[in-house]
Design an enzyme around this catalytic site. Structure first.
Site, PDB file in Angstrom:
ATOM      1  N   ASN A 204       0.903  11.151   1.351  1.00  0.00           N
ATOM      2  CA  ASN A 204       0.381  10.827   0.203  1.00  0.00           C
ATOM      3  C   ASN A 204       1.045   9.596  -0.283  1.00  0.00           C
ATOM      4  O   ASN A 204       2.111   9.530  -0.829  1.00  0.00           O
ATOM      5  CB  ASN A 204       0.591  12.150  -0.763  1.00  0.00           C
ATOM      6  CG  ASN A 204      -0.248  11.959  -1.967  1.00  0.00           C
ATOM      7  OD1 ASN A 204      -0.621  10.778  -2.574  1.00  0.00           O
ATOM      8  ND2 ASN A 204      -0.310  12.926  -2.922  1.00  0.00           N
TER       9      ASN A 204
ATOM     10  N   HIS B  71      -8.942  10.544  -1.491  1.00  0.00           N
ATOM     11  CA  HIS B  71      -7.473  10.491  -1.404  1.00  0.00           C
ATOM     12  C   HIS B  71      -6.793  11.516  -0.449  1.00  0.00           C
ATOM     13  O   HIS B  71      -7.160  12.548  -0.011  1.00  0.00           O
ATOM     14  CB  HIS B  71      -6.949  11.022  -3.007  1.00  0.00           C
ATOM     15  CG  HIS B  71      -5.547  11.436  -3.152  1.00  0.00           C
ATOM     16  ND1 HIS B  71      -4.644  10.271  -2.724  1.00  0.00           N
ATOM     17  CD2 HIS B  71      -4.803  12.324  -3.598  1.00  0.00           C
ATOM     18  CE1 HIS B  71      -3.352  10.668  -3.069  1.00  0.00           C
ATOM     19  NE2 HIS B  71      -3.498  11.831  -3.682  1.00  0.00           N
TER      20      HIS B  71
ATOM     21  N   CYS C 276      -2.492   9.418  -8.790  1.00  0.00           N
ATOM     22  CA  CYS C 276      -3.255   9.124  -7.580  1.00  0.00           C
ATOM     23  C   CYS C 276      -4.637   8.767  -7.616  1.00  0.00           C
ATOM     24  O   CYS C 276      -5.206   8.314  -6.750  1.00  0.00           O
ATOM     25  CB  CYS C 276      -3.206  10.578  -6.698  1.00  0.00           C
ATOM     26  SG  CYS C 276      -1.439  11.102  -6.301  1.00  0.00           S
TER      27      CYS C 276
END
Length: 332
Positions: A289, A259, A117
């Site tokens: 996500n 994020h 990520c």
């Protein structure tokens, strides 16, 4: 006397998300969960799921095409393509090479980076360094993920969190004296915590076999509570440290693009930085996500929505498997 180094600027942004939306109510028909359970714990309402013909390279190519178009450039001036992904089309060749072919770009340096990520921040710093050598003109950096391909749809603790998509940016050198551009990066990693969030099977340690398939070793595995604690810690640390080392106060930030993993993590970051949540750009509720695609999708949507304006200072901050983390300050 040599002239001052020219800044690396974001010339254009682009993003792509699949058409199919999978809502929390849809998931409640697959696993034992509910819209209320998911939303109160994560802030996610739905996520996008790629169809069987879509891949990280096809989604990445479309996001890249939109970024090049947004930058007002022709494809023949792109001479670096870097893709951040943990769901490549195949182990080799690189997804970046497949994107290059799909876009019809010739004579570009192409490679992938796997930092989960945090991947988009990692590839931004790498591409910025390449541009500052003076050997390259413009870099296309792409975060693209088809996470639905590695999710265990029987595990309600993980399958509700993730989605598919791609985001991209074109980086290039600014004119001499132009102060707009990337101010700094702060990246880090801690491999001692690698087993908190990983995909055990598929590499040389656990190659595909009847046993590995039966043991569901090719799906994403996560120890959620531990990952949450680490994410709160390292995202806050990465944000505070980059602000301090550049002498920038929280109230100077026009927008924070974090994020998009969990609303509680973002709220913790908001509290630590003393920045109201309204100054954060959020699309977590729509996409969940999307790993390396998370920040570039949000950055593109923020720019196109007018949330970021010329001269604004913005903060990007992420964490991911590895563990990895990173932050970047940019003057738009």
């Amino acid at each position: 006397m040599s002239s001052a180094p020219r800044s690396v600027q974001i010339k254009g942004t682009g993003s792509y998300t699949p058409q199919k939306a999978l809502t929390n109510n849809d998931l409640s028909k697959i696993v034992d969960t509910s819209d209320e359970w998911i939303f109160t714990r994560t802030g996610i309402k739905e996520r996008r799921i790629a169809d069987e013909n879509e891949t990280s390279s096809s989604m990445g190519a479309e996001a890249g095409r939109r970024a090049i178009e947004n930058a007002g450039l022709n494809i023949d001036v792109i001479d670096v393509i870097v893709v951040g992904t943990m769901t490549p089309d195949m182990p080799f060749p690189s997804t970046a090479c497949l994107v290059q072919e799909k876009l019809g770009i010739k004579n570009a340096v192409c490679f992938d980076v796997e930092a989960a990520c945090s991947g988009f921040l990692y590839i931004m710093e790498i591409a910025s360094g390449l541009l500052q050598t003076g050997r390259y003109r413009n870099a296309l950096v792409i975060g693209s993920e088809k996470l639905s391909s590695i999710l265990d749809w029987e595990d309600r603790t993980t399958c509700v969190l993730f989605g598919d998509g791609a985001g991209a940016a074109v980086l290039g050198l600014g004119e001499e004296g132009d102060t707009a551009g990337i101010i700094d990066f702060k990246l880090g990693a801690d491999g001692s915590k690698a087993d908190m969030l990983h995909q055990p099977g598929g590499g040389c340690a656990i190659p595909p076999s009847t046993e590995s398939l039966a043991g569901r070793q090719h799906f994403l595995k996560m120890r959620g509570k531990e990952v949450f604690k680490q994410a709160v810690r390292v995202m806050g640390q990465a944000a505070v440290e980059i602000l301090e080392q550049n002498g920038i106060e929280s109230d100077q930030l026009a927008c924070v693009v974090p994020h998009q993993a969990n609303m509680r993590i973002i709220e913790s970051l908001s509290s630590r930085l003393h920045i109201p949540i309204e100054r954060f750009f959020l699309n977590l509720d729509k996409y969940g996500n999307t790993s390396a695609a998370s920040i570039p999708i949000a950055l593109d949507e923020a720019a196109r929505a007018g949330r970021i304006k010329r001269g604004d200072i913005i903060l990007l901050v992420a964490f991911g498997a590895g563990l990895t983390w990173g932050s970047s300050l940019i003057r738009w």
